[in-house]
Design a protein around this motif. Sequence first.
Motif, PDB file in Angstrom:
ATOM      1  N   UNK A   3       1.041  -1.213  -0.081  1.00 35.63           N
ATOM      2  CA  UNK A   3       0.164  -0.158   0.023  1.00 35.63           C
ATOM      3  C   UNK A   3       0.918   1.302   0.199  1.00 35.63           C
ATOM      4  N   UNK A   4       0.144   2.462  -0.401  1.00 33.54           N
ATOM      5  CA  UNK A   4       1.147   3.742  -0.334  1.00 33.54           C
ATOM      6  C   UNK A   4       1.757   3.842   1.202  1.00 33.54           C
ATOM      7  N   UNK A   5       0.782   3.712   2.201  1.00 34.69           N
ATOM      8  CA  UNK A   5       1.075   3.786   3.456  1.00 34.69           C
ATOM      9  C   UNK A   5       2.299   3.040   3.893  1.00 34.69           C
ATOM     10  N   UNK A   6       2.395   1.621   3.282  1.00 36.15           N
ATOM     11  CA  UNK A   6       3.594   0.971   3.499  1.00 36.15           C
ATOM     12  C   UNK A   6       4.821   1.304   2.760  1.00 36.15           C
ATOM     13  N   UNK A   7       4.689   1.813   1.619  1.00 34.58           N
ATOM     14  CA  UNK A   7       5.830   2.487   0.858  1.00 34.58           C
ATOM     15  C   UNK A   7       6.478   3.730   1.608  1.00 34.58           C
ATOM     16  N   UNK A  82       9.833  11.904  -2.293  1.00 34.85           N
ATOM     17  CA  UNK A  82       9.100  10.912  -2.779  1.00 34.85           C
ATOM     18  C   UNK A  82       7.987  10.472  -1.963  1.00 34.85           C
ATOM     19  N   UNK A  83       8.239  10.576  -0.344  1.00 37.40           N
ATOM     20  CA  UNK A  83       7.075  10.691   0.537  1.00 37.40           C
ATOM     21  C   UNK A  83       6.113  11.651   0.239  1.00 37.40           C
ATOM     22  N   UNK A  84       6.784  13.014   0.046  1.00 36.49           N
ATOM     23  CA  UNK A  84       5.894  14.159  -0.344  1.00 36.49           C
ATOM     24  C   UNK A  84       5.053  13.946  -1.483  1.00 36.49           C
ATOM     25  N   UNK A  85       5.404  13.451  -2.560  1.00 32.91           N
ATOM     26  CA  UNK A  85       4.912  12.808  -4.124  1.00 32.91           C
ATOM     27  C   UNK A  85       3.822  12.009  -3.481  1.00 32.91           C
ATOM     28  N   UNK A  86       4.104  11.116  -2.771  1.00 28.26           N
ATOM     29  CA  UNK A  86       3.055  10.101  -2.334  1.00 28.26           C
ATOM     30  C   UNK A  86       1.724  10.718  -1.679  1.00 28.26           C
ATOM     31  N   UNK A  87       2.009  11.819  -1.107  1.00 29.05           N
ATOM     32  CA  UNK A  87       0.977  12.547  -0.249  1.00 29.05           C
ATOM     33  C   UNK A  87       0.895  11.853   1.236  1.00 29.05           C
TER      34      UNK A  87
END
Length: 87
Positions: A3-7, A82-87
């Motif tokens: 998931x996005x949160x895991x990434x 990249x974390x910021x890109x993922x939101x």
Amino acid sequence: MATIEEVKSELMQAAGSGGQAITQARAASESMDRMIAQLQVVAHGTNHPKVAEAVARAQQCQQQLAQAVILAQAATQAAHDYVAVLG
């Protein structure tokens, strides 16, 4: 598939590892500072080529540690970006 949160979590852990590497490289650089100072004291009393070589190699090591800090900072920043890109 993660998931996005895991990434995001893994990225933050990787950034934390980068921060630790930065701290360790800075500590190693400070140790090299002490080594260089000690060698320069010894070198003042002698002109032996091995002492000069030791100083030169220690200075080279210190320069590479400084470069390692810069690279680790860039890697850590990229992970944060990249974390910021993922939101």
